[in-house]
Design an enzyme around this catalytic site. Structure first.
Site, PDB file in Angstrom:
ATOM      1  N   HIS A  25       7.821 -14.041   1.368  1.00  0.00           N
ATOM      2  CA  HIS A  25       6.641 -13.407   0.787  1.00  0.00           C
ATOM      3  C   HIS A  25       5.779 -14.316   0.175  1.00  0.00           C
ATOM      4  O   HIS A  25       6.091 -15.484  -0.218  1.00  0.00           O
ATOM      5  CB  HIS A  25       7.254 -12.344  -0.381  1.00  0.00           C
ATOM      6  CG  HIS A  25       6.345 -12.050  -1.390  1.00  0.00           C
ATOM      7  ND1 HIS A  25       5.402 -10.658  -1.133  1.00  0.00           N
ATOM      8  CD2 HIS A  25       5.654 -12.614  -2.567  1.00  0.00           C
ATOM      9  CE1 HIS A  25       4.587 -10.527  -2.049  1.00  0.00           C
ATOM     10  NE2 HIS A  25       4.586 -11.671  -2.974  1.00  0.00           N
ATOM     11  N   ASN A  29      10.953 -10.641   7.527  1.00  0.00           N
ATOM     12  CA  ASN A  29       9.874 -11.620   7.931  1.00  0.00           C
ATOM     13  C   ASN A  29       9.945 -13.153   6.925  1.00  0.00           C
ATOM     14  O   ASN A  29       9.238 -13.641   7.048  1.00  0.00           O
ATOM     15  CB  ASN A  29       8.551 -11.190   8.036  1.00  0.00           C
ATOM     16  CG  ASN A  29       8.106 -10.470   6.676  1.00  0.00           C
ATOM     17  OD1 ASN A  29       8.971 -10.849   5.677  1.00  0.00           O
ATOM     18  ND2 ASN A  29       6.858  -9.916   6.721  1.00  0.00           N
ATOM     19  N   TYR A  82       7.154  -4.342  -5.842  1.00  0.00           N
ATOM     20  CA  TYR A  82       6.443  -3.761  -4.565  1.00  0.00           C
ATOM     21  C   TYR A  82       5.702  -2.442  -4.875  1.00  0.00           C
ATOM     22  O   TYR A  82       5.632  -1.541  -4.132  1.00  0.00           O
ATOM     23  CB  TYR A  82       7.495  -3.460  -3.245  1.00  0.00           C
ATOM     24  CG  TYR A  82       7.591  -4.630  -2.537  1.00  0.00           C
ATOM     25  CD1 TYR A  82       6.451  -5.637  -1.913  1.00  0.00           C
ATOM     26  CD2 TYR A  82       8.784  -5.249  -2.665  1.00  0.00           C
ATOM     27  CE1 TYR A  82       6.905  -6.775  -1.178  1.00  0.00           C
ATOM     28  CE2 TYR A  82       9.232  -6.580  -1.646  1.00  0.00           C
ATOM     29  CZ  TYR A  82       8.084  -7.219  -1.077  1.00  0.00           C
ATOM     30  OH  TYR A  82       8.371  -8.291  -0.629  1.00  0.00           O
ATOM     31  N   LYS A 115      13.237 -14.558   1.561  1.00  0.00           N
ATOM     32  CA  LYS A 115      13.725 -13.464   1.551  1.00  0.00           C
ATOM     33  C   LYS A 115      15.296 -13.486   1.930  1.00  0.00           C
ATOM     34  O   LYS A 115      15.673 -14.555   2.601  1.00  0.00           O
ATOM     35  CB  LYS A 115      12.909 -12.546   2.391  1.00  0.00           C
ATOM     36  CG  LYS A 115      11.427 -12.038   1.764  1.00  0.00           C
ATOM     37  CD  LYS A 115      10.787 -11.274   2.573  1.00  0.00           C
ATOM     38  CE  LYS A 115       9.524 -10.878   2.099  1.00  0.00           C
ATOM     39  NZ  LYS A 115       8.741  -9.984   2.928  1.00  0.00           N
ATOM     40  N   GLU A 144       2.706 -11.454 -10.187  1.00  0.00           N
ATOM     41  CA  GLU A 144       4.184 -11.703  -9.690  1.00  0.00           C
ATOM     42  C   GLU A 144       4.740 -12.811 -10.272  1.00  0.00           C
ATOM     43  O   GLU A 144       6.112 -13.039 -10.452  1.00  0.00           O
ATOM     44  CB  GLU A 144       3.678 -12.115  -8.046  1.00  0.00           C
ATOM     45  CG  GLU A 144       3.290 -10.654  -7.357  1.00  0.00           C
ATOM     46  CD  GLU A 144       3.135 -10.992  -5.726  1.00  0.00           C
ATOM     47  OE1 GLU A 144       3.246 -11.996  -5.416  1.00  0.00           O
ATOM     48  OE2 GLU A 144       2.957 -10.069  -5.304  1.00  0.00           O
TER      49      GLU A 144
HETATM   50  P1  GDP Z   1       2.829  -9.177   3.463  1.00  0.00           P
HETATM   51  O1  GDP Z   1       1.706  -9.273   2.275  1.00  0.00           O
HETATM   52  O2  GDP Z   1       2.332  -9.985   4.701  1.00  0.00           O
HETATM   53  O3  GDP Z   1       4.109  -9.472   3.059  1.00  0.00           O
HETATM   54  O4  GDP Z   1       2.644  -7.451   3.900  1.00  0.00           O
HETATM   55  P2  GDP Z   1       2.708  -6.306   3.394  1.00  0.00           P
HETATM   56  O5  GDP Z   1       2.220  -6.527   1.754  1.00  0.00           O
HETATM   57  O6  GDP Z   1       1.999  -5.255   4.119  1.00  0.00           O
HETATM   58  O7  GDP Z   1       4.062  -5.676   3.293  1.00  0.00           O
HETATM   59  C1  GDP Z   1       4.930  -6.169   2.436  1.00  0.00           C
HETATM   60  C2  GDP Z   1       6.411  -6.217   3.155  1.00  0.00           C
HETATM   61  O8  GDP Z   1       6.820  -4.947   3.430  1.00  0.00           O
HETATM   62  C3  GDP Z   1       6.462  -7.156   4.417  1.00  0.00           C
HETATM   63  O9  GDP Z   1       6.338  -8.581   4.173  1.00  0.00           O
HETATM   64  C4  GDP Z   1       7.574  -6.746   5.104  1.00  0.00           C
HETATM   65  O10 GDP Z   1       8.841  -7.269   4.816  1.00  0.00           O
HETATM   66  C5  GDP Z   1       7.571  -5.126   4.702  1.00  0.00           C
HETATM   67  N1  GDP Z   1       7.067  -4.326   5.701  1.00  0.00           N
HETATM   68  C6  GDP Z   1       5.726  -4.122   5.839  1.00  0.00           C
HETATM   69  N2  GDP Z   1       5.452  -3.217   7.002  1.00  0.00           N
HETATM   70  C7  GDP Z   1       6.868  -2.875   7.233  1.00  0.00           C
HETATM   71  C8  GDP Z   1       7.204  -1.889   8.312  1.00  0.00           C
HETATM   72  O11 GDP Z   1       6.468  -1.222   8.966  1.00  0.00           O
HETATM   73  N3  GDP Z   1       8.471  -1.595   8.409  1.00  0.00           N
HETATM   74  C9  GDP Z   1       9.499  -2.243   7.638  1.00  0.00           C
HETATM   75  N4  GDP Z   1      10.718  -1.973   7.732  1.00  0.00           N
HETATM   76  N5  GDP Z   1       9.109  -3.452   6.636  1.00  0.00           N
HETATM   77  C10 GDP Z   1       7.587  -3.445   6.511  1.00  0.00           C
END
Ligand code: GDP
Length: 134
Positions: A115, A112, A49, A9, A126
């Site tokens: 992905h 973070n 997303y 990222k 994807e």
């Molecule tokens: P992943 O599968 O671990 O990447 O997590 P998710 O699918 O739940 O979320 C996708 C991405 O959205 C995450 O990797 C983060 O970069 C972002 N994200 C998720 N939750 C939050 C949040 O509460 N706040 C913000 N700013 N970004 C978030």
């Protein structure tokens, strides 16, 4: 052999951690079978997303994912999908285990570092999103 999609990222790219992350990946036995640098548009980030449509953090996520270049990588290994999720660690770096990519290189739940596809269906979608053939 299973394939999964990894993205380095914008936060990790801007911090200069792309190579260290790729090295960690290959040191864990993943084969890099595709690799490309991309600058995502807002449209592409929203499409990628799409499952998060309507979530309050989506606008922030789209702004973040378009804030600079990313590296998209197709990884191959037995159980690559779960293996890469394990190596990445929890979504929130504060919750991620020691030694994981997000613990080492992530700075917040949004920023973070990487992905990873979360299922076979997501991996197929994807990978096809970025590459004609993988
Ligand atoms: P992943 O599968 O671990 O990447 O997590 P998710 O699918 O739940 O979320 C996708 C991405 O959205 C995450 O990797 C983060 O970069 C972002 N994200 C998720 N939750 C939050 C949040 O509460 N706040 C913000 N700013 N970004 C978030």
């Amino acid at each position: 052999m299973e394939k999964t999609l990894a993205i380095i990222k914008p936060d990790a790219m801007q911090a200069g951690n792309a190579f260290a992350i790729l090295e960690l990946i290959t040191n864990h036995g993943f084969k890099i079978v595709r690799l490309a640098e991309k600058q995502l548009t807002a449209y592409q980030a929203e499409e990628f997303y799409a499952e998060h449509k309507g979530r309050p953090f989506l606008p922030e996520l789209v702004t973040f994912m378009t804030s600079g270049p990313v590296v998209v990588v197709v990884l191959e290994k037995d159980n690559a999908i779960l293996g890469w999720r394990d190596l990445m660690g929890a979504t929130d770096p504060a919750q991620a285990h020691e030694g994981t990519v997000r613990k080492l290189f992530g700075t917040s739940k949004g920023n973070n570092a990487t992905h990873g596809s979360d299922s076979q269906a997501s991996a197929a979608r994807e990978i096809a999103f970025f590459f004609d053939r993988a």
